[in-house]
Design a protein around this motif. Structure first.
Motif, PDB file in Angstrom:
ATOM      1  N   TYR A  43       0.821  -1.208   0.000  1.00 30.74           N
ATOM      2  CA  TYR A  43       0.000   0.000   0.000  1.00 30.74           C
ATOM      3  C   TYR A  43       0.860   1.265   0.000  1.00 30.74           C
ATOM      4  O   TYR A  43       2.019   1.237   0.393  1.00 30.74           O
ATOM      5  N   ASN A  56      -4.324   0.704  -2.294  1.00 34.28           N
ATOM      6  CA  ASN A  56      -4.289  -0.576  -1.584  1.00 34.28           C
ATOM      7  C   ASN A  56      -4.113  -1.702  -2.598  1.00 34.28           C
ATOM      8  O   ASN A  56      -4.881  -1.798  -3.559  1.00 34.28           O
ATOM      9  N   ASP A  58      -3.939  -4.989  -1.530  1.00 29.05           N
ATOM     10  CA  ASP A  58      -4.278  -6.211  -0.794  1.00 29.05           C
ATOM     11  C   ASP A  58      -5.791  -6.281  -0.574  1.00 29.05           C
ATOM     12  O   ASP A  58      -6.369  -5.408   0.063  1.00 29.05           O
ATOM     13  N   ASN A  60      -7.397  -8.151   1.330  1.00 28.59           N
ATOM     14  CA  ASN A  60      -7.758  -8.592   2.681  1.00 28.59           C
ATOM     15  C   ASN A  60      -7.489  -7.546   3.758  1.00 28.59           C
ATOM     16  O   ASN A  60      -7.428  -7.890   4.929  1.00 28.59           O
ATOM     17  N   ARG A  61      -7.348  -6.308   3.355  1.00 33.03           N
ATOM     18  CA  ARG A  61      -7.105  -5.275   4.357  1.00 33.03           C
ATOM     19  C   ARG A  61      -7.702  -3.949   3.919  1.00 33.03           C
ATOM     20  O   ARG A  61      -8.097  -3.778   2.783  1.00 33.03           O
ATOM     21  N   SER A  62      -7.726  -3.018   4.860  1.00 33.57           N
ATOM     22  CA  SER A  62      -8.115  -1.642   4.578  1.00 33.57           C
ATOM     23  C   SER A  62      -6.884  -0.761   4.749  1.00 33.57           C
ATOM     24  O   SER A  62      -6.037  -1.025   5.602  1.00 33.57           O
ATOM     25  N   ASP A 181     -10.958   0.069   1.083  1.00 32.22           N
ATOM     26  CA  ASP A 181     -11.165  -1.268   1.630  1.00 32.22           C
ATOM     27  C   ASP A 181     -11.000  -2.288   0.501  1.00 32.22           C
ATOM     28  O   ASP A 181     -11.834  -2.383  -0.386  1.00 32.22           O
TER      29      ASP A 181
END
Length: 198
Positions: A43, A56, A58, A60-62, A181
Motif C-alpha cells: 500500500y 491498496n 491487498d 484482505n485489508r483496509s 477497503d
C-alpha cells in the motif's frame, strides 16, 4: 459614479455574510494539514502531484490516511471532498473516515458502485450501521464529490450533491481521513471545510 456606488452598497451584505463563516481549502499543494504518509509493499498513502493518494494492493485489508482538521466538532460544519476514483467497483468500498480515535476505533462512510454504507470500527471489529442504495455507476477516472454536514446532533452524507444517509451522532474527534477497503485506489484532489464563526 452612481452606478459604481450602488453596486458597492449592494455587495456589502454578501461580504458580511461571508465573514461570519470560515472556509479553508486544501488542494494538497502546500501541505496545510499533517496528512499521514506511508510507503509499503502492499500500500501507499502519500501526497503527490497535487493530490492525496490512498492505494491498496491487498484485498484482505483496509488502508487509510488521516489528519486533524481545524473543525469544532461540537458546532455545525460542512466538509466537502473531491475524489478521483480510477475505477469504481461493485464490491470495493472507499470513502471518508470520521471521528477517528485510533486505528481500532473510528467510523467511516463508504461508497461503491450503486451503494453506500456507514460502519463503526470498535476495538478493531467492524459493525455496519446501515447500507443504502445510491446513484453511482461504474466508471473509470470518475470525479466524485462527498459532503459531510453536521447540523445539531445529525450527520448527513451526500454523494455528488445527492443525500445518501443521515445518522444521529455526536462527534468527539477532529481527526478525519480517507479509506480504501480492498484492492483499489483513490486520489483526493481537494478538501474544504466550512464552519460558522460565532
Amino acid at each position: 459614479m452612481k452606478k459604481i456606488f450602488a453596486f458597492i452598497i449592494l455587495m456589502l451584505p454578501l461580504c458580511v455574510v461571508a465573514q461570519d463563516k470560515f472556509v479553508i481549502t486544501d488542494t494538497f499543494d502546500g501541505g496545510k494539514f499533517q496528512w499521514d504518509e506511508a510507503f509499503e509493499k502492499d500500500y501507499t498513502v502519500c501526497i503527490m502531484d497535487g493530490y492525496y493518494l490512498v492505494e491498496n494492493k491487498d484485498n484482505n485489508r483496509s488502508v487509510f490516511g488521516t489528519a486533524d482538521m481545524p473543525i469544532e466538532v461540537g458546532k455545525n460544519f460542512k466538509l466537502k471532498v473531491k475524489i478521483n476514483v480510477p475505477k469504481i467497483k461493485k464490491d470495493k468500498y472507499w470513502g471518508i473516515i470520521f471521528d477517528f480515535v485510533d486505528e481500532d476505533n473510528f467510523s467511516a462512510f463508504l461508497v461503491a458502485e450503486k451503494k453506500c454504507k456507514i460502519v463503526n470500527i470498535i476495538d478493531g471489529r467492524s459493525r455496519r450501521v446501515r447500507q443504502l442504495p445510491i446513484i453511482l455507476s461504474a466508471k473509470k477516472n470518475k470525479d466524485v464529490v462527498i459532503e459531510v454536514e453536521r447540523k445539531s446532533n445529525k450527520l448527513t452524507f451526500s454523494v455528488d450533491e445527492m443525500e445518501a444517509a443521515t445518522i444521529t451522532r455526536l462527534l468527539s474527534s477532529t481527526c478525519f481521513g480517507f479509506i480504501v477497503d480492498g484492492e483499489n485506489s483513490i486520489k483526493v484532489d481537494e478538501i474544504s471545510i466550512e464552519q460558522r464563526v460565532d
